[in-house]
Design a protein around this motif. Structure first.
Motif, PDB file in Angstrom:
ATOM      1  N   THR A   7       0.824  -1.215   0.000  1.00  0.00           N
ATOM      2  CA  THR A   7       0.000   0.000   0.000  1.00  0.00           C
ATOM      3  C   THR A   7       0.857   1.264   0.000  1.00  0.00           C
ATOM      4  O   THR A   7       0.382   2.331   0.362  1.00  0.00           O
ATOM      5  CB  THR A   7      -0.926   0.032   1.236  1.00  0.00           C
ATOM      6  N   GLY A   8       2.098   1.123  -0.375  1.00  0.00           N
ATOM      7  CA  GLY A   8       2.989   2.272  -0.399  1.00  0.00           C
ATOM      8  C   GLY A   8       4.363   1.873  -0.863  1.00  0.00           C
ATOM      9  O   GLY A   8       4.496   1.073  -1.788  1.00  0.00           O
ATOM     10  N   CYS A   9       5.354   2.378  -0.194  1.00  0.00           N
ATOM     11  CA  CYS A   9       6.738   2.127  -0.569  1.00  0.00           C
ATOM     12  C   CYS A   9       7.572   2.111   0.702  1.00  0.00           C
ATOM     13  O   CYS A   9       7.290   2.868   1.633  1.00  0.00           O
ATOM     14  CB  CYS A   9       7.222   3.257  -1.485  1.00  0.00           C
ATOM     15  N   ILE A  10       8.567   1.262   0.731  1.00  0.00           N
ATOM     16  CA  ILE A  10       9.484   1.246   1.862  1.00  0.00           C
ATOM     17  C   ILE A  10      10.873   1.570   1.341  1.00  0.00           C
ATOM     18  O   ILE A  10      11.401   0.885   0.477  1.00  0.00           O
ATOM     19  CB  ILE A  10       9.461  -0.109   2.589  1.00  0.00           C
ATOM     20  N   GLU A  11      11.422   2.654   1.861  1.00  0.00           N
ATOM     21  CA  GLU A  11      12.770   3.074   1.499  1.00  0.00           C
ATOM     22  C   GLU A  11      13.743   2.526   2.536  1.00  0.00           C
ATOM     23  O   GLU A  11      13.499   2.630   3.733  1.00  0.00           O
ATOM     24  CB  GLU A  11      12.842   4.598   1.487  1.00  0.00           C
ATOM     25  N   VAL A  12      14.829   1.944   2.061  1.00  0.00           N
ATOM     26  CA  VAL A  12      15.862   1.409   2.946  1.00  0.00           C
ATOM     27  C   VAL A  12      17.116   2.246   2.733  1.00  0.00           C
ATOM     28  O   VAL A  12      17.586   2.392   1.603  1.00  0.00           O
ATOM     29  CB  VAL A  12      16.153  -0.079   2.635  1.00  0.00           C
ATOM     30  N   ARG A  13      17.623   2.796   3.837  1.00  0.00           N
ATOM     31  CA  ARG A  13      18.797   3.665   3.715  1.00  0.00           C
ATOM     32  C   ARG A  13      19.746   3.408   4.875  1.00  0.00           C
ATOM     33  O   ARG A  13      19.324   3.312   6.019  1.00  0.00           O
ATOM     34  CB  ARG A  13      18.352   5.121   3.734  1.00  0.00           C
ATOM     35  N   ALA A  14      21.041   3.293   4.553  1.00  0.00           N
ATOM     36  CA  ALA A  14      22.053   3.111   5.593  1.00  0.00           C
ATOM     37  C   ALA A  14      22.112   4.359   6.470  1.00  0.00           C
ATOM     38  O   ALA A  14      21.926   5.473   5.994  1.00  0.00           O
ATOM     39  CB  ALA A  14      23.421   2.836   4.970  1.00  0.00           C
ATOM     40  N   VAL A  15      22.361   4.137   7.751  1.00  0.00           N
ATOM     41  CA  VAL A  15      22.493   5.231   8.711  1.00  0.00           C
ATOM     42  C   VAL A  15      23.961   5.638   8.769  1.00  0.00           C
ATOM     43  O   VAL A  15      24.840   4.789   8.922  1.00  0.00           O
ATOM     44  CB  VAL A  15      21.991   4.793  10.108  1.00  0.00           C
ATOM     45  N   ARG A  16      24.210   6.913   8.633  1.00  0.00           N
ATOM     46  CA  ARG A  16      25.571   7.430   8.706  1.00  0.00           C
ATOM     47  C   ARG A  16      26.016   7.472  10.164  1.00  0.00           C
ATOM     48  O   ARG A  16      25.247   7.808  11.053  1.00  0.00           O
ATOM     49  CB  ARG A  16      25.626   8.828   8.106  1.00  0.00           C
ATOM     50  N   ASP A  17      27.264   7.153  10.385  1.00  0.00           N
ATOM     51  CA  ASP A  17      27.834   7.168  11.729  1.00  0.00           C
ATOM     52  C   ASP A  17      28.030   8.614  12.170  1.00  0.00           C
ATOM     53  O   ASP A  17      29.009   9.263  11.810  1.00  0.00           O
ATOM     54  CB  ASP A  17      29.171   6.417  11.725  1.00  0.00           C
ATOM     55  N   ILE A  18      27.087   9.130  12.963  1.00  0.00           N
ATOM     56  CA  ILE A  18      27.135  10.530  13.376  1.00  0.00           C
ATOM     57  C   ILE A  18      28.335  10.807  14.285  1.00  0.00           C
ATOM     58  O   ILE A  18      28.886  11.906  14.263  1.00  0.00           O
ATOM     59  CB  ILE A  18      25.808  10.974  14.033  1.00  0.00           C
ATOM     60  N   GLU A  19      28.756   9.823  15.046  1.00  0.00           N
ATOM     61  CA  GLU A  19      29.933  10.032  15.900  1.00  0.00           C
ATOM     62  C   GLU A  19      31.197  10.203  15.059  1.00  0.00           C
ATOM     63  O   GLU A  19      32.070  10.985  15.411  1.00  0.00           O
ATOM     64  CB  GLU A  19      30.082   8.891  16.911  1.00  0.00           C
ATOM     65  N   GLY A  20      31.293   9.491  13.946  1.00  0.00           N
ATOM     66  CA  GLY A  20      32.422   9.675  13.031  1.00  0.00           C
ATOM     67  C   GLY A  20      32.417  11.071  12.428  1.00  0.00           C
ATOM     68  O   GLY A  20      33.473  11.714  12.292  1.00  0.00           O
ATOM     69  N   VAL A  21      31.247  11.565  12.079  1.00  0.00           N
ATOM     70  CA  VAL A  21      31.131  12.928  11.557  1.00  0.00           C
ATOM     71  C   VAL A  21      31.522  13.927  12.640  1.00  0.00           C
ATOM     72  O   VAL A  21      32.257  14.882  12.391  1.00  0.00           O
ATOM     73  CB  VAL A  21      29.699  13.199  11.048  1.00  0.00           C
ATOM     74  N   ARG A  22      31.041  13.697  13.861  1.00  0.00           N
ATOM     75  CA  ARG A  22      31.375  14.589  14.977  1.00  0.00           C
ATOM     76  C   ARG A  22      32.893  14.663  15.174  1.00  0.00           C
ATOM     77  O   ARG A  22      33.457  15.752  15.332  1.00  0.00           O
ATOM     78  CB  ARG A  22      30.703  14.101  16.251  1.00  0.00           C
ATOM     79  N   ARG A  23      33.562  13.515  15.154  1.00  0.00           N
ATOM     80  CA  ARG A  23      35.018  13.504  15.330  1.00  0.00           C
ATOM     81  C   ARG A  23      35.715  14.277  14.209  1.00  0.00           C
ATOM     82  O   ARG A  23      36.629  15.049  14.456  1.00  0.00           O
ATOM     83  CB  ARG A  23      35.534  12.060  15.392  1.00  0.00           C
ATOM     84  N   ARG A  24      35.241  14.096  12.984  1.00  0.00           N
ATOM     85  CA  ARG A  24      35.856  14.768  11.838  1.00  0.00           C
ATOM     86  C   ARG A  24      35.680  16.271  11.919  1.00  0.00           C
ATOM     87  O   ARG A  24      36.640  17.023  11.756  1.00  0.00           O
ATOM     88  CB  ARG A  24      35.276  14.245  10.521  1.00  0.00           C
ATOM     89  N   VAL A  25      34.469  16.737  12.188  1.00  0.00           N
ATOM     90  CA  VAL A  25      34.260  18.191  12.201  1.00  0.00           C
ATOM     91  C   VAL A  25      34.925  18.844  13.404  1.00  0.00           C
ATOM     92  O   VAL A  25      35.406  19.971  13.306  1.00  0.00           O
ATOM     93  CB  VAL A  25      32.762  18.581  12.111  1.00  0.00           C
ATOM     94  N   ASN A  26      34.982  18.141  14.516  1.00  0.00           N
ATOM     95  CA  ASN A  26      35.686  18.698  15.678  1.00  0.00           C
ATOM     96  C   ASN A  26      37.192  18.737  15.429  1.00  0.00           C
ATOM     97  O   ASN A  26      37.856  19.672  15.838  1.00  0.00           O
ATOM     98  CB  ASN A  26      35.356  17.911  16.944  1.00  0.00           C
TER      99      ASN A  26
END
Length: 132
Positions: free
Chosen positions: A104-123
């Motif tokens: 009755t619709g659509c299911i999108e599957v998407r990998a979750v980005r490692d936010i802690e890795g992004v936090r370490r990089r930007v810091n």
């Protein structure tokens, strides 16, 4: 790996279901979610209130706009999500395909980005003197 399963539904197709079919599909969905949770695969799941209750917020050139509902016109609206743990994208797709809402619709599957890795990089870039 973590994946989000975004569940989009088409209200017209849901409304066209025979009497009792929505509840039957919901029972199947909840049973599937319970099995995934017991297996340690389902980390979180939530349903969303109807899109008509939503607000979309944007800020452009310092000016905020708020509009009712989702920003774009679409037949399928985001109805909920599941956060799962899977070995890879193929397994995540297999898990998503078992939910009844693919009918009755659509299911999108998407990998979750490692936010802690992004936090370490930007810091780290901040500490190196990069502009904010």
């Amino acid at each position: 790996m973590k994946f989000v399963i975004l569940i989009y539904t088409d209200q017209t197709l849901l409304d066209a279901l025979p009497e009792g079919q929505f509840d039957a599909k919901m029972r199947d969905c909840l049973a599937h979610a319970d099995e995934l949770r017991e297996d340690g695969r389902l980390l979180d799941s939530q349903m969303l209130e109807p899109a008509a209750t939503a607000k979309s917020v944007r800020v452009r050139a310092g000016r905020q706009t708020v509009v009712d509902g989702p920003f774009t016109e679409t037949k399928e609206l985001l109805a909920g999500f599941n956060l799962i743990e899977a070995e890879d994208l193929e397994e995540a797709v297999r898990i998503a395909a078992e939910f009844p809402w693919t009918q009755t619709g659509c299911i999108e599957v998407r990998a979750v980005r490692d936010i802690e890795g992004v936090r370490r990089r930007v810091n780290a870039s901040l500490q190196e003197g990069a502009p904010r």
